[in-house]
Design an enzyme around this catalytic site. Structure first.
Site, PDB file in Angstrom:
ATOM      1  N   ASP A   1     -23.699  -2.811  25.135  1.00 11.97           N
ATOM      2  CA  ASP A   1     -23.595  -4.269  25.188  1.00 11.97           C
ATOM      3  C   ASP A   1     -22.614  -4.797  24.143  1.00 11.97           C
ATOM      4  O   ASP A   1     -21.751  -5.624  24.432  1.00 11.97           O
ATOM      5  CB  ASP A   1     -24.975  -4.911  24.964  1.00 11.97           C
ATOM      6  CG  ASP A   1     -25.974  -4.461  26.014  1.00 11.97           C
ATOM      7  OD1 ASP A   1     -25.561  -3.827  26.993  1.00 11.97           O
ATOM      8  OD2 ASP A   1     -27.179  -4.741  25.840  1.00 11.97           O
TER       9      ASP A   1
ATOM     10  N   LEU B   1     -28.551  -9.907  30.970  1.00  8.47           N
ATOM     11  CA  LEU B   1     -27.126 -10.229  30.774  1.00  8.47           C
ATOM     12  C   LEU B   1     -26.700 -10.079  29.319  1.00  8.47           C
ATOM     13  O   LEU B   1     -25.604 -10.449  28.937  1.00  8.47           O
ATOM     14  CB  LEU B   1     -26.830 -11.666  31.229  1.00  8.47           C
ATOM     15  CG  LEU B   1     -27.031 -11.960  32.706  1.00  8.47           C
ATOM     16  CD1 LEU B   1     -26.794 -13.431  32.998  1.00  8.47           C
ATOM     17  CD2 LEU B   1     -26.080 -11.116  33.537  1.00  8.47           C
ATOM     18  N   SER B   2     -27.614  -9.555  28.514  1.00 12.90           N
ATOM     19  CA  SER B   2     -27.353  -9.292  27.104  1.00 12.90           C
ATOM     20  C   SER B   2     -26.954 -10.511  26.272  1.00 12.90           C
ATOM     21  O   SER B   2     -25.913 -10.536  25.606  1.00 12.90           O
ATOM     22  CB  SER B   2     -26.304  -8.198  26.933  1.00 12.90           C
ATOM     23  OG  SER B   2     -26.422  -7.720  25.626  1.00 12.90           O
ATOM     24  N   SER B   3     -27.819 -11.506  26.313  1.00 21.10           N
ATOM     25  CA  SER B   3     -27.617 -12.641  25.416  1.00 21.10           C
ATOM     26  C   SER B   3     -27.717 -12.164  23.962  1.00 21.10           C
ATOM     27  O   SER B   3     -27.093 -12.755  23.071  1.00 21.10           O
ATOM     28  CB  SER B   3     -28.651 -13.730  25.699  1.00 21.10           C
ATOM     29  OG  SER B   3     -29.952 -13.212  25.624  1.00 21.10           O
ATOM     30  N   SER B   4     -28.450 -11.075  23.719  1.00 28.30           N
ATOM     31  CA  SER B   4     -28.600 -10.570  22.336  1.00 28.30           C
ATOM     32  C   SER B   4     -27.262 -10.138  21.761  1.00 28.30           C
ATOM     33  O   SER B   4     -26.881 -10.567  20.665  1.00 28.30           O
ATOM     34  CB  SER B   4     -29.516  -9.346  22.280  1.00 28.30           C
ATOM     35  OG  SER B   4     -30.483  -9.374  23.252  1.00 28.30           O
TER      36      SER B   4
HETATM   37  C1  GLA Z   1     -30.064  -2.945  26.982  1.00 28.83           C
HETATM   38  C2  GLA Z   1     -29.478  -2.228  25.761  1.00 28.83           C
HETATM   39  C3  GLA Z   1     -28.294  -1.336  26.148  1.00 28.83           C
HETATM   40  C4  GLA Z   1     -28.620  -0.437  27.332  1.00 28.83           C
HETATM   41  C5  GLA Z   1     -29.289  -1.243  28.455  1.00 28.83           C
HETATM   42  C6  GLA Z   1     -29.787  -0.354  29.559  1.00 28.83           C
HETATM   43  O1  GLA Z   1     -29.159  -3.881  27.474  1.00 28.83           O
HETATM   44  O2  GLA Z   1     -29.066  -3.147  24.788  1.00 28.83           O
HETATM   45  O3  GLA Z   1     -27.875  -0.592  25.047  1.00 28.83           O
HETATM   46  O4  GLA Z   1     -29.404   0.656  26.947  1.00 28.83           O
HETATM   47  O5  GLA Z   1     -30.382  -2.008  28.001  1.00 28.83           O
HETATM   48  O6  GLA Z   1     -28.733   0.309  30.162  1.00 28.83           O
END
Ligand code: GLA
Length: 389
Positions: A175, A128-131
């Site tokens: 993200d 979920l892209s907490s980063s």
């Molecule tokens: C991570 C990366 C993104 C993307 C996804 C896969 O979330 O941060 O840039 O490459 O993986 O789609």
């Protein structure tokens, strides 16, 4: 770049929300991605959206040269001098240190001492892209706190740079772009080559998006992520020698790729084939969604997973089990792993009348297979990172 020095400036000061008088709060969303996985760094199209699960950052200036950051979730924090922003050996600290470093590159001396408490409802390693939520959240907060004047595009790019060079993951732009540009009830069809984008109404009624967290997160994620990127760059470099007009792997037509079968390693060939196909799938999926062809949309999600599993090899047995199971279920149009892979969530397109029984059945099957409870995560599509005073 400097290494961490354990000077007295790094002695941690604990912060407590109970008696913290903040100047501002930042709410920074996680993101989902409907389709277009691992192609942002290959110049492809992606279809993400910001969600209502967020990281909150409470911030205030402290009129010193010292910065104190406290994570409520970890019950742990770190302190450093603003004049000594080296890389740390604690991963999450680098999201913050990296952002500060890159803001300072654009506006030297613009950041002074501050206190910050971070509180997250985004599970880490769940896709979920907490980063990006943390990077873009701290960048937005500091921008506001010190009236720095960074643009949205600068925040997107410097957050990505922080992740590349402080954290060490050579991520794409999807993200950070989504966290900064997301809009309520809209999906972003983003061309990662030139950052042109179009908002698409996120309306799949009577189907809903259901996230299921596998609750596994395999350690490979960061190193294998960088390996995939390197495989793609190596494949493109070979093709570019004969075709200098292709600057991105997604632009190579499939028949041209096939003519390179002997020149690429089988692994490079598989990675490239996946990338080219996934870019086409994403465009088809956006079209299907806009026309209300939800079954076609779901089918493309299953196909995407097939490619991620077999050609791109970023899935794992837990995610494969969940997607295979989804295929057998009434009312489920599509499912696939989401995000970087090696664990985290699947995203499922499920008829609203079937959601609770589907979750119940798949939870039982998953527990029986792996002895692990999966977690359904309810999300709605939400606005970008914002400052609340
Ligand atoms: C991570 C990366 C993104 C993307 C996804 C896969 O979330 O941060 O840039 O490459 O993986 O789609």
């Amino acid at each position: 770049m400097k290494n961490t020095t354990q000077s007295e400036n790094r002695q941690t000061i604990a912060l407590n929300l109970e008696n913290f008088v903040h100047e501002l709060i930042v709410e920074s969303p996680g993101r989902i991605n409907l389709i277009g996985e691992h192609i942002d760094y290959n110049g492809g199209h992606v279809l993400p959206a910001a969600i209502d699960k967020k990281i909150k950052l409470y911030l205030k200036r402290n009129n010193t040269r010292k910065c104190n950051v406290w994570s409520k979730n970890f019950d742990n924090g770190f302190s450093f001098s603003i004049d000594d922003v080296g890389i740390s050996n604690v991963e999450w600290e680098n999201y913050i240190l990296g952002v500060i470093h890159y803001i300072d590159q654009i506006y030297p001396g613009s950041i002074h001492g501050f206190d910050c408490i971070v509180e997250s409802e985004l599970p880490m390693g769940s896709g979920l892209s907490s980063s990006a939520a943390l990077e873009c959240g701290i960048a937005t907060g500091l921008n506001n706190l010190f009236a720095i004047g960074l643009t949205k595009d600068e925040i997107i790019h410097l957050s990505r740079d922080a992740e590349h060079n402080y954290v060490g993951t050579k991520c794409g732009i999807m993200d950070q772009f989504t966290v900064v540009r997301g809009q309520k009830d809209r999906l972003i069809l983003l061309n990662c080559q030139n950052l042109e984008y179009r908002m698409i109404q996120a309306d799949l009624e009577p189907y809903h998006l259901v996230l299921l967290n596998s609750n596994v997160s395999h350690n490979l994620a960061s190193s294998e992520y960088n390996n995939r990127r390197a495989d793609c760059e190596a494949a493109l470099a070979i093709i570019e020698k004969d075709h200098p007009n292709y600057h991105y792997l997604v632009d190579v037509p499939e028949d041209v790729l096939k003519s390179f079968k002997e020149d690429l390693t089988p692994t490079m060939f598989d990675r490239a084939a996946y990338v080219i196909q996934e870019n086409r799938r994403t465009q088809l999926a956006a079209e299907a969604l806009e026309k209300g062809f939800f079954e076609e949309f779901g089918r493309l999600l299953f196909e995407s997973h097939h490619g991620l599993r077999n050609n791109y090899e970023v899935s794992c047995e837990e995610l494969d089990f969940m997607v295979d199971y989804a295929k057998t279920q009434k009312g489920v149009l599509g499912a696939r792993m989401m995000g970087g892979g090696f664990g985290g969530c699947t995203i499922n397109v499920v008829h609203k009348d079937e959601i609770s029984s589907y979750i119940e059945r798949i939870s039982i099957a998953y527990r029986k297979q792996f002895g692990i409870d999966l977690t359904p995560i309810e999300v709605s599509i939400s606005d970008a990172v914002e400052v609340i005073k």
